[in-house]
Each structure stands twice: as structure tokens, then as C-alpha cells.
Design a protein around this motif. Structure first.
Motif, mmCIF file in Angstrom:
data_model
loop_
_atom_site.group_PDB
_atom_site.id
_atom_site.type_symbol
_atom_site.label_atom_id
_atom_site.label_comp_id
_atom_site.label_asym_id
_atom_site.label_seq_id
_atom_site.Cartn_x
_atom_site.Cartn_y
_atom_site.Cartn_z
ATOM 1 N N PRO A 1 -19.434 32.377 -27.667
ATOM 2 C CA PRO A 1 -19.157 33.568 -26.859
ATOM 3 C C PRO A 1 -20.154 34.679 -27.156
ATOM 4 C CG PRO A 1 -17.599 33.401 -28.670
ATOM 5 C CD PRO A 1 -18.394 32.129 -28.678
ATOM 6 N N ALA A 2 -20.385 35.524 -26.158
ATOM 7 C CA ALA A 2 -21.275 36.671 -26.340
ATOM 8 C C ALA A 2 -20.696 37.608 -27.404
ATOM 9 C CB ALA A 2 -21.436 37.417 -25.015
ATOM 10 N N PRO A 3 -21.560 38.276 -28.165
ATOM 11 C CA PRO A 3 -21.058 39.283 -29.118
ATOM 12 C C PRO A 3 -20.260 40.356 -28.383
ATOM 13 C CG PRO A 3 -23.388 38.822 -29.477
ATOM 14 C CD PRO A 3 -23.028 38.148 -28.195
ATOM 15 N N ILE A 4 -19.206 40.849 -29.028
ATOM 16 C CA ILE A 4 -18.311 41.824 -28.393
ATOM 17 C C ILE A 4 -18.460 43.165 -29.111
ATOM 18 C CG2 ILE A 4 -16.003 42.234 -27.522
ATOM 19 C CD1 ILE A 4 -17.118 39.500 -26.733
ATOM 20 N N PRO A 5 -19.141 44.143 -28.514
ATOM 21 C CA PRO A 5 -19.216 45.460 -29.161
ATOM 22 C C PRO A 5 -17.859 46.156 -29.137
ATOM 23 C CG PRO A 5 -20.209 45.538 -26.976
ATOM 24 C CD PRO A 5 -19.875 44.101 -27.243
ATOM 25 N N GLU A 6 -17.635 47.032 -30.074
ATOM 26 C CA GLU A 6 -16.343 47.716 -30.142
ATOM 27 C C GLU A 6 -16.073 48.544 -28.893
ATOM 28 O OE1 GLU A 6 -13.672 47.568 -32.285
ATOM 29 O OE2 GLU A 6 -14.808 45.777 -32.841
ATOM 30 N N LYS B 1 -6.516 42.389 -30.843
ATOM 31 C CA LYS B 1 -7.164 41.348 -31.620
ATOM 32 C C LYS B 1 -6.189 40.501 -32.429
ATOM 33 C CE LYS B 1 -11.365 44.143 -32.076
ATOM 34 N NZ LYS B 1 -12.339 44.766 -33.001
ATOM 35 N N GLY B 2 -4.906 40.808 -32.317
ATOM 36 C CA GLY B 2 -3.905 40.033 -33.041
ATOM 37 C C GLY B 2 -3.630 38.695 -32.380
ATOM 38 N N PRO C 1 -12.748 35.562 -28.280
ATOM 39 C CA PRO C 1 -12.516 36.943 -28.702
ATOM 40 C C PRO C 1 -12.908 37.982 -27.655
ATOM 41 C CG PRO C 1 -14.640 36.235 -29.513
ATOM 42 C CD PRO C 1 -14.091 35.082 -28.703
ATOM 43 N N THR C 2 -13.176 37.561 -26.411
ATOM 44 C CA THR C 2 -13.627 38.484 -25.367
ATOM 45 C C THR C 2 -12.585 39.575 -25.139
ATOM 46 O OG1 THR C 2 -14.745 36.609 -24.340
ATOM 47 C CG2 THR C 2 -14.511 38.597 -23.012
ATOM 48 N N ARG D 1 -1.312 38.331 -15.751
ATOM 49 C CA ARG D 1 -2.727 37.964 -15.753
ATOM 50 C C ARG D 1 -3.413 38.365 -17.052
ATOM 51 N NH1 ARG D 1 -4.126 39.542 -9.421
ATOM 52 N NH2 ARG D 1 -2.713 37.989 -8.540
ATOM 53 N N THR D 2 -3.062 39.522 -17.587
ATOM 54 C CA THR D 2 -3.685 39.934 -18.843
ATOM 55 C C THR D 2 -3.199 39.072 -20.004
ATOM 56 O OG1 THR D 2 -2.009 41.690 -19.038
ATOM 57 C CG2 THR D 2 -4.151 42.315 -18.148
ATOM 58 N N VAL D 3 -1.914 38.730 -20.015
ATOM 59 C CA VAL D 3 -1.403 37.860 -21.078
ATOM 60 C C VAL D 3 -2.031 36.472 -20.960
ATOM 61 C CG1 VAL D 3 0.649 36.710 -22.000
ATOM 62 C CG2 VAL D 3 0.733 39.137 -21.422
ATOM 63 N N ASP D 4 -2.140 35.949 -19.741
ATOM 64 C CA ASP D 4 -2.808 34.655 -19.546
ATOM 65 C C ASP D 4 -4.198 34.664 -20.164
ATOM 66 O OD1 ASP D 4 -0.647 33.626 -18.212
ATOM 67 O OD2 ASP D 4 -1.576 33.606 -16.234
ATOM 68 N N LEU D 5 -4.953 35.713 -19.888
ATOM 69 C CA LEU D 5 -6.315 35.801 -20.423
ATOM 70 C C LEU D 5 -6.308 35.949 -21.941
ATOM 71 C CD1 LEU D 5 -8.130 38.066 -17.787
ATOM 72 C CD2 LEU D 5 -8.542 35.643 -18.226
#
Length: 598
Positions: free
Chosen positions: A178-183, A489-490, A425-426, A415-419
Motif C-alpha cells: 500500500p502507498a504510504p499514508i501521511p498523517e 487505526k484500531g 492501512p489506507t 460503506r465506511t465500516v465495509d471499507l
């Protein structure tokens, strides 16, 4: 050709023209196996259009989880012949896995496919006494090759469906970094789309910017309309292609972007990546004959031509560089496909193309865009959305937004929970939330809480909003900011997908946050974590708890204003937590071995 697993048989149909298949079955545990298919040919050629069939007994399976976008077709059974019996999965469409669970949420059978870039069509549903599944491979044009392979992972562990789903998603993503995820990807967003649509302007946003920053919104997305005159509908792409600001609306876009920076807000632009509108005559003529699809208003570019890819990479790079942008919202990538369409170039090589496979060409385009933008700024933000949200395409973005569902807080939650369950970690973002200017604050807060486990995107004219609404929004964003790591992030757990997830929780370290969305739920918070926050996201006041240990309780509203404190003893009880309020539990005794009943 027939192959065996420990539990059922495969049938492979369609091998021809010298293609052979080697099969392996690796049993990882008693209830988990991985079936591998390696296809070979002496001469490089088109990959074989083949079909894989299998069926399993339909026993104690009431829920079917699949990554579709609507409640009616992703968490429920439906006739296998719907949609022609074939649902598409590819770099532009979802990711291929299914979980069959019982009404207690316990997995009965789950499987995933390792192929996440090339198109795969799937049908999977009840037929008589069986779940019958068919997977169709290489149904679109492919580049000549002498081999290809894929794996299917099957999981029959009797665990919670979301645990199995997370394990399958992690396995599926291993071959795609996956692409790096900036804060900054996890910070709340102001979006112009639902409130302004195309009638957006620099003058209006100059008024909105201070209010957005004061509320705690850290990025602003200027959606469709910045590049065209007028305020046409969302499906009017006739003015796309040049990607230059309309001077009557945005006389100095670079200055506005700089102004955003002064407020600590990043500025992003919407780009309908594949579109060339016919009002942009010069661009349209330049790429004539290099389109996948055309209508009277616009055309869709074909990335199998290298000059098309160079053009789109150059557009994205120029926008970020010239206007000092924090990133781009790249939209309508799911329109770059040939699923159910006739290939305008045919099966053979067309003059000037360097790919036959559209999926592989699109993957190269997105990889080139991501690399070019990261060269300009390593923390660049790139937003994609459902459907294009599988592990292959997540190599090229760091934000995934829920598919459009304006005003539907339940779809937004689902939809957000599905994702969140499948896309770590996106950074997962909610679809933009909007409301009537005279809406009551509790109604607004419940809409916001339905997307609690994702990054909020707000599309409201804040400069004209009542003070109590601005204050409530700021309080909500302060609450989500305090628990951002835990919320976003949990490890997520979500009960009853067939009922749109009435209880959702996230656990990180020794903290847990639980959101209760439906009336009458009895929550048994685990005393194995040090601190538990329970949010009442339902319309009804009060939360029912089953406590195994005594605890100190603090009840507050969503803005953190203390309502009361009390000591709770073990047992079942209703706690007076107001709608949109929350309860903080601190256990008198922490039991690290405690496991609540499922």
C-alpha cells in the motif's frame, strides 16, 4: 479438469490453444487451505478465458458479506442470476472475497482470490441445497504471455465473520504494497460538492475558509466546477480535459491555496481523470481515436496509449506544482473499464498502443501519477473512492472515500465500516455530510456519529450556519480528534452486517471505543482493557450494559461537557446516557483474560 480440496471439488472449464494448468492445495490449518492454479503455454499468447466452478452445502448460512455498495446487494443473499449472474472485480471494481456467516455472525465459509488487478467476474449464490460459485478469468483483452497464476484462500474457522474477513483482506493485500499514508490523510475535510455543486467560486470559499479552520477542518477539497463556467449538473463533463481554472470563478487559484496554508488547511482539487469534454476542442482533437467510449458531451481516454498516460501524469503534476496543492481527488477511475463494453481497438494490437490489457495500462498510469506527485511532495494526498478500492489500486492512493450517498447516514455508516474492515492501512473517509441550514443539532450529530470510525468530510455553508451548529461541529471534531488513533487505526469489529452494523467497536492497545446505533442493544464491555468509551449514537436516551466487574463511570456530552459521575456495580442495568452523549468506563479491576460472550 477437476481438482480437489479437503471439503469440495473444483471444475476448470475453457482451457484451449495449448494451455495447461498445474494445481496445488496447501492446507495451512484444519480449517484453512490455499488452492493454487498455475497456467502455462509453450508459446506466448492471449490468456485463456476460463471458468472455475465449485459448490458447497448451504447449511447454517444466513448472511453473505461481499464488498458491494448497497445494503441490498452486499450483506444479503439474492438470486444468482441478478446482474446477468456476474459481478465484476478488477483494479477498478472492488476486491474479490465472500464471507458466508450465520445469524450469530459466525463464519461458515469464506474465500478470497489473489487476483486484484485483471478483471474477474463472479457469481455466488444459493441454488437448491448448495451455494454455487463461478469465477470467470481473462474475459477482457490481455497482453501476450506464456503463463499466469492465481490463488484462492478458503477459511472455515468458526470465528466472528469480521475477524475472518480481516485475515482474508490482509492475505489478499500481501502482494500489493500500500502507498504510504501521511498523517494529514486522517484529518477532517471540508468539501464543496454537495453544498455548492459546480456553482463554486474563490470568493465564496474565502468566506468559508476561516469558519472551516475554526471548526477544526484541516483539508479543503474544491470539487467539480473550479474548471468550468456555469453550474451544470454533476454528470455534465463537457468542460473537462484542459484542467485550467475558470477565471471568472477562480481568478487566482494559487493565491487561494496559499491562503489555505496560512490557516493550516491543505487545498486539494477534484479531477475527473479520464474525461475529455468536447467543449475542450483542442484536447479532444489531440486524442481523437484514443478513446474507450464517446457520447455527445465527452469521451473517456484510453490509457493503453503512452501519450495518454504522459498527458494525464503531466496534468496532475502541473496542478499540484502550479497551485501549491496538498493533493488531488481523482474521480471516475471506475469508468476506465471494458466490462460489458466492446473494445473499440479490438483484440489485436492497435497502432500506438503499448498495452492490450486495459487493467494493466491503468495500473501503470496510476503508478506513474503517484510517483510523479510524491516526487513533488512526499506527503501528497490522493483520494480514490468506492468502487475502486481494492488492494491493487491502494498502491496508488492514501485516501478512500465512501461511494456517494448524500443524506443517507445509514449507507454512509455501512460503506465506511465495509471499507474499514477491508482496506487497512489506507485512511477511510466518509461521504460528504450535509444538512438543511435550519436542522436541529441532535439530528446533525447523529448523522456525524454514523461515520464515527472514518474521517469526516463536511459539505455545509459554514459562514451562514447558526452559531450553535458551528459550535456543535467544532465539539464533535474535538472529540474525534482526541480519539483519532483509536477510531481510525484500531482493530474494528462490527456486529450484524445484515442490519447495517447496529454496534461497532474499535480496539487499540488497552483502549476500546464502542458506538451503539440501534435501540435495545445490550453492551457487554470487556474488562480486559483499561478504558472503554461507549457512545450513544442512537435516537433513544439510555444505554443497556451487562457488567462483569465494578467500574467508575463518567457521562459527558459529545463536546466533552461533564454531565455526571457514578459508581457501577456488576449486573445488567440501563445507564442514562443521552442520545449523542458518551460514557467513559474505568474498571476497578482489569482482567486481561476476560472474553465477553459473542
Amino acid at each position: 479438469m477437476d481438482f480437489q480440496t479437503p471439503w469440495f471439488d473444483f471444475r476448470l472449464i475453457g482451457l484451449a490453444d495449448g494451455w495447461t494448468c498445474d494445481y496445488t492445495c496447501r492446507r495451512e490449518t484444519e480449517d484453512v487451505c490455499i488452492a493454487g492454479f498455475q497456467f502455462r503455454n509453450v508459446q506466448p499468447g492471449r490468456l485463456p478465458a476460463c471458468r472455475l466452478e465449485f459448490r458447497v452445502p448451504w447449511r447454517d448460512m444466513q448472511i453473505k458479506w461481499m464488498p458491494r455498495r448497497n445494503m441490498t446487494d452486499c450483506h444479503h443473499f439474492f438470486p444468482g442470476w441478478w446482474n446477468g449472474g456476474k459481478f465484476p472485480y478488477a483494479v477498478t471494481h472492488n476486491q474479490l472475497f465472500y464471507v458466508f456467516a450465520n445469524e450469530a455472525g459466525q463464519n461458515r465459509l469464506a474465500f478470497a482470490c489473489s487476483e486484484c488487478c485483471r478483471a474477474v467476474l463472479a457469481t455466488c449464490g444459493v441454488s437448491g441445497e448448495y451455494i454455487e460459485c463461478e469465477l470467470f478469468f481473462n474475459t477482457t483483452a490481455s497482453d501476450p504471455a506464456s503463463g499466469f497464476s492465481f490463488e484462492l484462500k478458503f477459511d472455515r474457522r468458526e470465528l466472528a465473520y469480521d475477524r475472518v474477513l480481516a485475515d482474508l483482506a490482509e492475505w489478499q493485500a500481501r502482494q500489493y504494497a500500500p502507498a504510504p499514508i501521511p498523517e494529514t490523510a486522517f484529518l477532517p475535510v471540508y468539501s464543496t460538492w454537495y453544498q455548492f455543486q459546480k456553482d463554486v467560486s474563490q470568493a465564496e470559499l474565502e468566506k468559508e475558509l476561516p469558519e472551516a479552520a475554526a471548526a477544526g477542518l484541516k483539508n479543503i477539497i474544491i470539487d467539480d466546477g473550479w474548471q468550468c463556467a456555469g453550474n451544470g449538473g454533476g454528470d455534465d463533463m463537457s468542460s473537462t480535459g484542459e484542467w485550467l481554472p475558470d477565471q471568472t470563478k477562480f481568478p487566482d487559484l494559487a493565491a487561494f491555496s496559499e491562503r489555505c496554508g496560512e490557516y493550516g488547511v491543505g487545498c486539494l482539487l477534484w479531477v475527473g481523470l479520464p474525461f475529455v469534454g468536447k467543449k475542450c476542442a483542442a484536447v479532444y482533437e489531440k486524442f481523437r481515436g484514443k478513446y474507450l467510449l464517446e457520447n455527445d458531451s465527452f469521451a473517456i481516454l484510453d490509457p493503453r496509449f503512452p501519450e495518454v498516460r504522459r498527458h494525464l501524469v503531466g496534468v496532475c503534476r502541473r496542478l499540484v506544482s502550479d497551485y501549491g496543492l496538498a493533493g488531488l481527488k481523482l474521480d471516475f477511475i471506475d469508468q476506465v473499464h471494458l466490462l460489458g463494453r466492446k473494445d473499440p481497438m479490438g483484440e489485436e494490437d492497435a497502432a500506438g498502443r503499448d498495452f492490450r490489457s486495459l487493467e494493466m495500462a491503468l495500473d501503470r498510469l496510476l503508478d506513474d501519477i503517484h510517483a510523479a506527485l510524491c516526487e513533488l511532495r512526499p506527503d501528497v494526498l490522493i483520494e480514490f473512492r468506492q468502487f475502486y478500492s481494492g488492494p491493487s489500486i491502494r498502491q496508488h492512493c492514501n485516501i478512500l472515500r465512501a461511494q456517494d450517498c448524500p443524506g443517507d447516514e445509514f449507507q454512509n455508516r455501512m460503506r465506511t465500516v465495509d471499507l474499514r474492515l477491508t482496506a487497512a492501512p489506507t485512511a477511510v473517509h466518509a461521504d460528504m455530510m450535509t444538512w438543511h441550514p435550519a436542522e436541529k443539532v441532535p439530528v446533525i450529530l447523529r448523522q456525524l456519529l454514523n461515520t464515527l470510525f472514518s474521517v469526516p468530510q463536511i459539505s455545509v455553508r459554514l459562514a451562514d450556519a447558526p452559531e450553535e451548529v458551528r459550535r456543535a461541529l467544532a465539539g464533535y471534531l474535538k472529540f474525534t480528534g482526541e480519539y483519532r488513533e483509536l477510531l481510525l487505526k484500531g482493530r474494528l469489529s462490527a456486529s450484524h452486517p445484515e442490519h447495517c452494523y447496529p454496534v461497532v467497536s474499535s480496539t487499540l492497545g488497552d483502549e476500546m471505543l464502542i458506538a451503539v446505533y440501534a435501540d435495545g442493544q445490550v453492551i457487554e464491555p470487556p474488562c480486559s482493557v483499561r478504558r472503554v468509551v461507549i457512545v450513544n449514537a442512537s435516537r433513544r436516551d439510555g444505554i443497556f450494559l451487562r457488567l462483569q466487574s465494578g467500574a467508575e463511570a463518567t457521562v459527558s456530552d459529545i463536546s466533552g461537557n461533564l454531565l455526571r459521575k457514578e459508581t457501577l456495580s456488576p449486573g445488567i442495568r440501563e445507564i442514562a446516557v443521552p442520545s449523542t452523549g458518551h460514557l467513559l468506563l474505568a474498571w476497578k479491576t482489569v482482567n486481561p483474560y476476560y472474553v465477553p460472550e459473542q
